[in-house]
Design a protein around this motif. Structure first.
Motif, PDB file in Angstrom:
ATOM      1  N   CYS A  20       0.846  -1.194   0.000  1.00  0.00           N
ATOM      2  CA  CYS A  20       0.000   0.000   0.000  1.00  0.00           C
ATOM      3  C   CYS A  20       0.880   1.242   0.000  1.00  0.00           C
ATOM      4  O   CYS A  20       1.796   1.345   0.808  1.00  0.00           O
ATOM      5  CB  CYS A  20      -0.889   0.037   1.246  1.00  0.00           C
ATOM      6  SG  CYS A  20      -2.024  -1.332   1.393  1.00  0.00           S
ATOM      7  N   GLU A  21       0.579   2.155  -0.895  1.00  0.00           N
ATOM      8  CA  GLU A  21       1.263   3.436  -0.868  1.00  0.00           C
ATOM      9  C   GLU A  21       0.692   4.302   0.254  1.00  0.00           C
ATOM     10  O   GLU A  21       1.402   5.057   0.893  1.00  0.00           O
ATOM     11  CB  GLU A  21       1.123   4.159  -2.219  1.00  0.00           C
ATOM     12  CG  GLU A  21       2.056   3.634  -3.309  1.00  0.00           C
ATOM     13  CD  GLU A  21       1.735   2.223  -3.784  1.00  0.00           C
ATOM     14  OE1 GLU A  21       0.561   1.907  -4.032  1.00  0.00           O
ATOM     15  OE2 GLU A  21       2.679   1.417  -3.897  1.00  0.00           O
ATOM     16  N   LYS A  22      -0.600   4.157   0.491  1.00  0.00           N
ATOM     17  CA  LYS A  22      -1.271   4.927   1.537  1.00  0.00           C
ATOM     18  C   LYS A  22      -2.558   4.207   1.924  1.00  0.00           C
ATOM     19  O   LYS A  22      -3.214   3.603   1.097  1.00  0.00           O
ATOM     20  CB  LYS A  22      -1.583   6.335   1.002  1.00  0.00           C
ATOM     21  CG  LYS A  22      -2.133   7.285   2.008  1.00  0.00           C
ATOM     22  CD  LYS A  22      -2.304   8.657   1.385  1.00  0.00           C
ATOM     23  CE  LYS A  22      -2.845   9.650   2.375  1.00  0.00           C
ATOM     24  NZ  LYS A  22      -3.035  10.969   1.777  1.00  0.00           N
ATOM     25  N   ILE A  23      -2.901   4.290   3.195  1.00  0.00           N
ATOM     26  CA  ILE A  23      -4.165   3.715   3.661  1.00  0.00           C
ATOM     27  C   ILE A  23      -4.768   4.663   4.702  1.00  0.00           C
ATOM     28  O   ILE A  23      -4.054   5.203   5.546  1.00  0.00           O
ATOM     29  CB  ILE A  23      -3.970   2.288   4.218  1.00  0.00           C
ATOM     30  CG1 ILE A  23      -5.309   1.645   4.565  1.00  0.00           C
ATOM     31  CG2 ILE A  23      -3.018   2.271   5.378  1.00  0.00           C
ATOM     32  CD1 ILE A  23      -5.234   0.154   4.803  1.00  0.00           C
ATOM     33  N   LEU A  45     -17.035   1.276   8.721  1.00  0.00           N
ATOM     34  CA  LEU A  45     -15.743   1.851   8.387  1.00  0.00           C
ATOM     35  C   LEU A  45     -15.662   2.270   6.929  1.00  0.00           C
ATOM     36  O   LEU A  45     -16.266   1.652   6.057  1.00  0.00           O
ATOM     37  CB  LEU A  45     -14.626   0.838   8.661  1.00  0.00           C
ATOM     38  CG  LEU A  45     -14.528   0.321  10.092  1.00  0.00           C
ATOM     39  CD1 LEU A  45     -13.445  -0.739  10.183  1.00  0.00           C
ATOM     40  CD2 LEU A  45     -14.246   1.452  11.061  1.00  0.00           C
ATOM     41  N   LYS A  46     -14.886   3.301   6.695  1.00  0.00           N
ATOM     42  CA  LYS A  46     -14.550   3.731   5.341  1.00  0.00           C
ATOM     43  C   LYS A  46     -13.044   3.521   5.207  1.00  0.00           C
ATOM     44  O   LYS A  46     -12.267   4.058   5.999  1.00  0.00           O
ATOM     45  CB  LYS A  46     -14.902   5.200   5.138  1.00  0.00           C
ATOM     46  CG  LYS A  46     -14.594   5.719   3.755  1.00  0.00           C
ATOM     47  CD  LYS A  46     -15.082   7.164   3.640  1.00  0.00           C
ATOM     48  CE  LYS A  46     -14.884   7.710   2.252  1.00  0.00           C
ATOM     49  NZ  LYS A  46     -15.406   9.100   2.163  1.00  0.00           N
ATOM     50  N   ILE A  47     -12.658   2.704   4.234  1.00  0.00           N
ATOM     51  CA  ILE A  47     -11.246   2.381   4.034  1.00  0.00           C
ATOM     52  C   ILE A  47     -10.830   2.847   2.641  1.00  0.00           C
ATOM     53  O   ILE A  47     -11.392   2.406   1.643  1.00  0.00           O
ATOM     54  CB  ILE A  47     -10.988   0.859   4.190  1.00  0.00           C
ATOM     55  CG1 ILE A  47     -11.463   0.372   5.558  1.00  0.00           C
ATOM     56  CG2 ILE A  47      -9.503   0.563   3.977  1.00  0.00           C
ATOM     57  CD1 ILE A  47     -11.363  -1.129   5.749  1.00  0.00           C
ATOM     58  N   ARG A  48      -9.866   3.756   2.622  1.00  0.00           N
ATOM     59  CA  ARG A  48      -9.279   4.234   1.361  1.00  0.00           C
ATOM     60  C   ARG A  48      -7.882   3.652   1.253  1.00  0.00           C
ATOM     61  O   ARG A  48      -7.066   3.833   2.165  1.00  0.00           O
ATOM     62  CB  ARG A  48      -9.113   5.745   1.376  1.00  0.00           C
ATOM     63  CG  ARG A  48     -10.243   6.521   0.914  1.00  0.00           C
ATOM     64  CD  ARG A  48      -9.847   8.000   0.982  1.00  0.00           C
ATOM     65  NE  ARG A  48     -10.942   8.759   1.477  1.00  0.00           N
ATOM     66  CZ  ARG A  48     -11.800   9.400   0.676  1.00  0.00           C
ATOM     67  NH1 ARG A  48     -11.624   9.385  -0.613  1.00  0.00           N
ATOM     68  NH2 ARG A  48     -12.803  10.048   1.188  1.00  0.00           N
ATOM     69  N   ILE A  49      -7.643   2.983   0.136  1.00  0.00           N
ATOM     70  CA  ILE A  49      -6.331   2.372  -0.066  1.00  0.00           C
ATOM     71  C   ILE A  49      -5.763   2.869  -1.392  1.00  0.00           C
ATOM     72  O   ILE A  49      -6.432   2.777  -2.422  1.00  0.00           O
ATOM     73  CB  ILE A  49      -6.427   0.830  -0.100  1.00  0.00           C
ATOM     74  CG1 ILE A  49      -7.041   0.308   1.193  1.00  0.00           C
ATOM     75  CG2 ILE A  49      -5.041   0.217  -0.332  1.00  0.00           C
ATOM     76  CD1 ILE A  49      -7.349  -1.176   1.173  1.00  0.00           C
ATOM     77  N   GLU A  50      -4.555   3.388  -1.324  1.00  0.00           N
ATOM     78  CA  GLU A  50      -3.816   3.691  -2.538  1.00  0.00           C
ATOM     79  C   GLU A  50      -2.799   2.578  -2.709  1.00  0.00           C
ATOM     80  O   GLU A  50      -1.912   2.402  -1.869  1.00  0.00           O
ATOM     81  CB  GLU A  50      -3.119   5.042  -2.430  1.00  0.00           C
ATOM     82  CG  GLU A  50      -4.074   6.204  -2.475  1.00  0.00           C
ATOM     83  CD  GLU A  50      -3.379   7.554  -2.449  1.00  0.00           C
ATOM     84  OE1 GLU A  50      -2.187   7.635  -2.826  1.00  0.00           O
ATOM     85  OE2 GLU A  50      -4.042   8.512  -2.030  1.00  0.00           O
TER      86      GLU A  50
END
Length: 87
Positions: A20-23, A45-50
């Motif tokens: 993951c670049e960002k989470i 939950l809201k999970i944003r993964i780059e």
């Protein structure tokens, strides 16, 4: 489980299995308190993964991979997940 501990656990589990670049994991439980089936022991939950790794997969495959990683947490602590995968 306390929400901050759950967020740390989810972050670690995902990042140990996927590059993951960002989470970013946000607790959105308060927005659902008045819902008919609300359970105060489970979180929304809201999970944003780059992740270039996930972005290279079909959306269904990427979602399935995340849900498999979080299988136990989904059973025990999570009512719903809004999952956003970006590159």
């Amino acid at each position: 489980m306390e929400i901050n501990n759950l967020i740390k656990k989810i972050n670690n589990k995902i990042c140990n299995k996927i590059k993951c670049e960002k989470i970013l994991i946000e607790d959105k439980t308060l927005l659902h308190r008045k819902h008919k089936n609300f359970d105060n022991k489970k979180f929304h939950l809201k999970i944003r993964i780059e992740s270039l790794e996930l972005k290279s997969k079909k959306k269904v495959e990427a979602n399935r991979q995340i849900f498999n990683i979080l299988n136990q947490e989904l059973k025990d602590y999570i009512h719903s997940i809004q999952l956003l995968i970006n590159q």
